[in-house]
Design an enzyme around this catalytic site. Structure first.
Site, PDB file in Angstrom:
ATOM      1  N   LYS A  22     -72.945   2.372 -34.682  1.00  0.00           N
ATOM      2  CA  LYS A  22     -74.370   1.493 -34.242  1.00  0.00           C
ATOM      3  C   LYS A  22     -73.753   0.328 -34.572  1.00  0.00           C
ATOM      4  O   LYS A  22     -74.049  -0.977 -34.009  1.00  0.00           O
ATOM      5  CB  LYS A  22     -74.932   1.840 -35.666  1.00  0.00           C
ATOM      6  CG  LYS A  22     -76.582   1.439 -35.863  1.00  0.00           C
ATOM      7  CD  LYS A  22     -77.581   1.735 -36.754  1.00  0.00           C
ATOM      8  CE  LYS A  22     -77.002   0.878 -38.236  1.00  0.00           C
ATOM      9  NZ  LYS A  22     -77.442  -0.267 -38.203  1.00  0.00           N
ATOM     10  N   ASN A  23     -73.304  -0.458 -35.850  1.00  0.00           N
ATOM     11  CA  ASN A  23     -73.022  -1.798 -35.995  1.00  0.00           C
ATOM     12  C   ASN A  23     -71.733  -2.647 -35.281  1.00  0.00           C
ATOM     13  O   ASN A  23     -72.029  -3.999 -35.205  1.00  0.00           O
ATOM     14  CB  ASN A  23     -72.723  -2.119 -37.756  1.00  0.00           C
ATOM     15  CG  ASN A  23     -74.254  -1.503 -38.221  1.00  0.00           C
ATOM     16  OD1 ASN A  23     -74.898  -1.646 -37.855  1.00  0.00           O
ATOM     17  ND2 ASN A  23     -73.835  -1.442 -39.903  1.00  0.00           N
ATOM     18  N   CYS A 116     -86.710  -6.576 -44.473  1.00  0.00           N
ATOM     19  CA  CYS A 116     -85.854  -5.143 -44.680  1.00  0.00           C
ATOM     20  C   CYS A 116     -86.752  -4.451 -45.876  1.00  0.00           C
ATOM     21  O   CYS A 116     -86.472  -4.815 -46.888  1.00  0.00           O
ATOM     22  CB  CYS A 116     -85.321  -4.677 -43.457  1.00  0.00           C
ATOM     23  SG  CYS A 116     -84.327  -4.729 -44.589  1.00  0.00           S
ATOM     24  N   ARG A 121     -84.344 -10.671 -44.829  1.00  0.00           N
ATOM     25  CA  ARG A 121     -82.778 -10.762 -44.419  1.00  0.00           C
ATOM     26  C   ARG A 121     -82.877 -12.228 -43.652  1.00  0.00           C
ATOM     27  O   ARG A 121     -83.288 -11.941 -42.031  1.00  0.00           O
ATOM     28  CB  ARG A 121     -82.938  -9.412 -43.725  1.00  0.00           C
ATOM     29  CG  ARG A 121     -82.876  -8.584 -44.074  1.00  0.00           C
ATOM     30  CD  ARG A 121     -82.033  -7.625 -45.106  1.00  0.00           C
ATOM     31  NE  ARG A 121     -80.819  -7.498 -44.061  1.00  0.00           N
ATOM     32  CZ  ARG A 121     -80.120  -6.692 -43.559  1.00  0.00           C
ATOM     33  NH1 ARG A 121     -81.064  -6.248 -43.576  1.00  0.00           N
ATOM     34  NH2 ARG A 121     -79.053  -6.027 -42.503  1.00  0.00           N
ATOM     35  N   ASP A 305     -72.810  -0.229 -47.036  1.00  0.00           N
ATOM     36  CA  ASP A 305     -73.507   0.317 -47.047  1.00  0.00           C
ATOM     37  C   ASP A 305     -73.353   2.065 -46.702  1.00  0.00           C
ATOM     38  O   ASP A 305     -73.323   2.784 -46.696  1.00  0.00           O
ATOM     39  CB  ASP A 305     -73.884   0.964 -45.118  1.00  0.00           C
ATOM     40  CG  ASP A 305     -74.108  -0.487 -44.181  1.00  0.00           C
ATOM     41  OD1 ASP A 305     -73.575  -1.021 -43.676  1.00  0.00           O
ATOM     42  OD2 ASP A 305     -74.806  -1.421 -45.163  1.00  0.00           O
ATOM     43  N   ARG A 397     -82.392   6.056 -37.589  1.00  0.00           N
ATOM     44  CA  ARG A 397     -81.402   4.412 -37.124  1.00  0.00           C
ATOM     45  C   ARG A 397     -80.863   4.595 -36.581  1.00  0.00           C
ATOM     46  O   ARG A 397     -80.386   4.008 -35.542  1.00  0.00           O
ATOM     47  CB  ARG A 397     -82.134   3.539 -37.567  1.00  0.00           C
ATOM     48  CG  ARG A 397     -83.817   3.294 -37.690  1.00  0.00           C
ATOM     49  CD  ARG A 397     -84.425   2.228 -38.960  1.00  0.00           C
ATOM     50  NE  ARG A 397     -83.603   0.895 -38.122  1.00  0.00           N
ATOM     51  CZ  ARG A 397     -82.193   0.155 -39.311  1.00  0.00           C
ATOM     52  NH1 ARG A 397     -83.411   0.231 -40.584  1.00  0.00           N
ATOM     53  NH2 ARG A 397     -81.425  -0.752 -38.996  1.00  0.00           N
TER      54      ARG A 397
HETATM   55  C1  EPZ Z   1     -74.660  -6.282 -40.881  1.00  0.00           C
HETATM   56  O1  EPZ Z   1     -75.991  -6.163 -41.655  1.00  0.00           O
HETATM   57  C2  EPZ Z   1     -75.055  -4.731 -40.545  1.00  0.00           C
HETATM   58  N1  EPZ Z   1     -75.858  -4.867 -39.834  1.00  0.00           N
HETATM   59  C3  EPZ Z   1     -75.834  -4.515 -41.998  1.00  0.00           C
HETATM   60  O2  EPZ Z   1     -75.521  -2.169 -42.542  1.00  0.00           O
HETATM   61  C4  EPZ Z   1     -74.442  -4.189 -43.619  1.00  0.00           C
HETATM   62  O3  EPZ Z   1     -74.739  -3.652 -44.332  1.00  0.00           O
HETATM   63  C5  EPZ Z   1     -74.230  -6.135 -43.381  1.00  0.00           C
HETATM   64  O4  EPZ Z   1     -74.120  -6.411 -42.065  1.00  0.00           O
HETATM   65  C6  EPZ Z   1     -73.126  -6.223 -44.246  1.00  0.00           C
HETATM   66  O5  EPZ Z   1     -72.294  -5.366 -43.810  1.00  0.00           O
HETATM   67  C7  EPZ Z   1     -75.634  -4.784 -38.581  1.00  0.00           C
HETATM   68  O6  EPZ Z   1     -74.259  -4.602 -38.685  1.00  0.00           O
HETATM   69  C8  EPZ Z   1     -76.804  -4.713 -37.849  1.00  0.00           C
HETATM   70  P1  EPZ Z   1     -75.408 -10.457 -43.131  1.00  0.00           P
HETATM   71  P2  EPZ Z   1     -76.662  -8.724 -41.224  1.00  0.00           P
HETATM   72  O7  EPZ Z   1     -75.452 -11.423 -42.298  1.00  0.00           O
HETATM   73  O8  EPZ Z   1     -75.871  -9.011 -40.340  1.00  0.00           O
HETATM   74  C9  EPZ Z   1     -77.118 -12.755 -46.627  1.00  0.00           C
HETATM   75  C10 EPZ Z   1     -76.592  -0.849 -42.029  1.00  0.00           C
HETATM   76  O9  EPZ Z   1     -76.936  -0.216 -42.820  1.00  0.00           O
HETATM   77  N2  EPZ Z   1     -77.027 -13.848 -45.455  1.00  0.00           N
HETATM   78  O10 EPZ Z   1     -73.520 -10.042 -43.647  1.00  0.00           O
HETATM   79  O11 EPZ Z   1     -77.819  -8.759 -42.135  1.00  0.00           O
HETATM   80  C11 EPZ Z   1     -77.958 -12.336 -46.246  1.00  0.00           C
HETATM   81  O12 EPZ Z   1     -79.306 -12.026 -47.075  1.00  0.00           O
HETATM   82  C12 EPZ Z   1     -77.041  -2.187 -42.180  1.00  0.00           C
HETATM   83  O13 EPZ Z   1     -76.076  -0.146 -41.399  1.00  0.00           O
HETATM   84  C13 EPZ Z   1     -77.989 -15.505 -45.562  1.00  0.00           C
HETATM   85  O14 EPZ Z   1     -78.347 -15.440 -46.699  1.00  0.00           O
HETATM   86  O15 EPZ Z   1     -75.690  -9.032 -42.879  1.00  0.00           O
HETATM   87  C14 EPZ Z   1     -76.939 -10.391 -47.412  1.00  0.00           C
HETATM   88  O16 EPZ Z   1     -77.753 -10.441 -48.445  1.00  0.00           O
HETATM   89  C15 EPZ Z   1     -77.919  -2.110 -43.576  1.00  0.00           C
HETATM   90  N3  EPZ Z   1     -78.233 -15.592 -44.415  1.00  0.00           N
HETATM   91  C16 EPZ Z   1     -75.859 -10.922 -46.980  1.00  0.00           C
HETATM   92  O17 EPZ Z   1     -75.944 -12.421 -46.378  1.00  0.00           O
HETATM   93  C17 EPZ Z   1     -78.139 -15.773 -43.308  1.00  0.00           C
HETATM   94  O18 EPZ Z   1     -77.847 -16.775 -41.928  1.00  0.00           O
HETATM   95  C18 EPZ Z   1     -75.245 -10.527 -46.016  1.00  0.00           C
HETATM   96  O19 EPZ Z   1     -75.812 -10.215 -45.249  1.00  0.00           O
HETATM   97  C19 EPZ Z   1     -77.084 -14.282 -43.358  1.00  0.00           C
HETATM   98  C20 EPZ Z   1     -77.122 -13.107 -44.076  1.00  0.00           C
END
Ligand code: EPZ
Length: 423
Positions: A22-23, A116, A121, A305, A397
């Site tokens: 998915k990711n 979410c 996020r 995850d 999802r």
């Molecule tokens: C991706 O989310 C995945 N989703 C998530 O999988 C996964 O948990 C996550 O990466 C971490 O590995 C997809 O790929 C579609 P991040 P993403 O940006 O990109 C903070 C699942 O269950 N942050 O690495 O949103 C954020 O708040 C899902 O399959 C900022 O502060 O994750 C979080 O605390 C859930 N500012 C941390 O970084 C930003 O601009 C990691 O977020 C972006 C992120």
């Protein structure tokens, strides 16, 4: 409403084909906008999040259709640059479309993706990087009005290795003139898959999987026929299901290199895990024992995850395991539901302590989010009696057909339709 009924205590024994990731496919679907051509994504999983991405592409004037072995997307007909508020709210990760729309159209109109179930996020890193590439973004009033008449390559530095920000900036950089480097980039395998897809379309991207990614922008991209990588979190879920219920499973297509931190802990707990190019075999014949502290971290650390499903697998282990959730603020929402099944879990801030109990009991429980819902299924496999799992739209999802895969492995699990109000 759909619900899952699970009768626990059946040992698992079988083989399952691991779905496409998915990711990985979500950013790749955004990347198809850069080609203006036809793309075939073999092994694209049929998920609610993929359906949402298809609706976004169709809303932009693109076509997408399912074939027996995957999804065909044609973005030649792109005629818009706006993503509706409804679609942005339906899938939080739809922010990933921003970079690609900007690169293709020179402008983009999106609303802020909501938070979410896992907490806020933010996308500040996405927006900062796009502005460094020359985009003008007015983000007042909850909407993103973006203009980028001319994206220019530059040296970007992420303050944290955000997966989504890394992917968004890779896509925008493909449309920028000159070379872009992304320092402190996320290193997840899905980012390597995105790089491989982009290069199959004629891009020049390198360094994915390391902390520094380089993009030579301005290449004319074309369509391709691409096989999506296997879903490492789905694989982790099935490994934890075997660990929870006991038995043996062969996960065809799973790559242990993508989930080494998960298999290391399951081996420590007492599972016998072997792997080769064909997949992973997991055998669990005895009661698990507690493991060293589980700290979630950016790849190659333990994946956030997989936190919930590993927790579920350890609920009847001997001893106590400490979990530390360092990525998301609110990723223990499954704990209260697991406690309804007899689990002994104490949460304090980012820390959860799981003390193994002798027995879990089937119960009526509600999914709180995607991976928390999968964890309820993993726990129910080890519980005495029947569990009724509600609000399983969360599960759909990210899993093509969790009940089909688990029942293929020998679990007693069925999806039922009911008029019952889920409260
Ligand atoms: C991706 O989310 C995945 N989703 C998530 O999988 C996964 O948990 C996550 O990466 C971490 O590995 C997809 O790929 C579609 P991040 P993403 O940006 O990109 C903070 C699942 O269950 N942050 O690495 O949103 C954020 O708040 C899902 O399959 C900022 O502060 O994750 C979080 O605390 C859930 N500012 C941390 O970084 C930003 O601009 C990691 O977020 C972006 C992120």
């Amino acid at each position: 409403m759909s619900q899952l009924l699970v009768r626990g205590r059946s040992r698992l024994d079988g083989e399952v084909m691991v779905q496409g990731a998915k990711n990985s496919v979500l950013p790749i679907l955004a990347a198809t906008l850069l080609t203006g051509d036809q793309v075939k994504l073999r092994g694209c999983p049929r998920l609610r999040d993929v359906d949402a991405s298809i609706r976004i592409l169709q809303g932009l004037g693109c076509n997408a259709s399912w074939e027996a072995d995957g999804l065909v997307v044609d973005t030649a007909g792109l005629r818009g640059c706006a993503v509706s508020d409804m679609l942005m709210r339906e899938m939080r990760s739809s922010a990933i479309f921003l970079g690609a729309i900007l690169a293709r159209c020179g402008r983009a109109e999106l609303s802020y993706p909501g938070g979410c179930e896992l907490g806020p996020r933010p996308i500040d890193l996405h927006l900062a990087g796009l502005r460094d590439l020359g985009a003008e973004i007015d983000d007042t009033g909850g909407h993103l009005h973006c203009r980028a008449s001319h994206l220019r390559g530059t040296n970007l530095v992420l303050s944290l290795p955000s997966v989504g920000a890394t992917e968004n900036l890779m896509l925008a950089a493909c449309g920028a003139e000159g070379v872009t480097s992304i320092a402190n980039a996320a290193r997840e395998p899905e980012i390597v898959d995105l790089q491989n897809f982009l290069n199959a379309c004629g891009a020049k991207v390198s360094g994915a999987g390391t902390s520094t990614i380089t993009v030579e922008g301005g290449q004319r991209l074309h369509g391709c026929d691409y096989a999506v990588m296997p879903d490492r979190i789905a694989a982790a879920t099935y490994l934890c299901a075997v660990a929870s219920a006991g038995g043996r499973a062969f996960l065809r297509g799973a790559r242990e290199a993508h989930l080494a931190t998960v298999t290391a802990l399951l081996r420590e707990a007492g599972c016998v895990i072997t792997s080769d190019a064909a997949g992973i075999v997991c055998v669990c014949e005895k009661r698990l024992k507690a493991v060293r502290p589980v700290r979630t971290a950016p790849y190659p650390g333990f994946p956030t995850d997989a936190q919930a499903v590993l927790m579920a697998a350890l609920l009847r282990s001997r001893g106590a395991t400490v979990f530390e959730e360092n990525i998301f603020e609110n990723r223990y929402r499954h704990v209260d539901e697991l406690i309804r099944m007899g689990a002994d879990i104490q949460v304090s801030g980012r820390v959860a302590v799981v003390s193994g109990t002798d027995t879990l009991y089937g119960a009526a429980v509600r999914c709180t989010d995607l991976r928390g819902g999968a964890a309820l299924c993993v726990a129910a496999l080890a519980a005495e009696g029947e569990s009724r799992i509600m609000r399983i739209g969360h599960i759909d999802r990210g899993y093509e057909n969790l009940e089909r895969d688990l029942s293929t492995l020998g679990a007693d699990i069925v999806r039922v339709e009911t008029e019952q109000i889920e409260g």
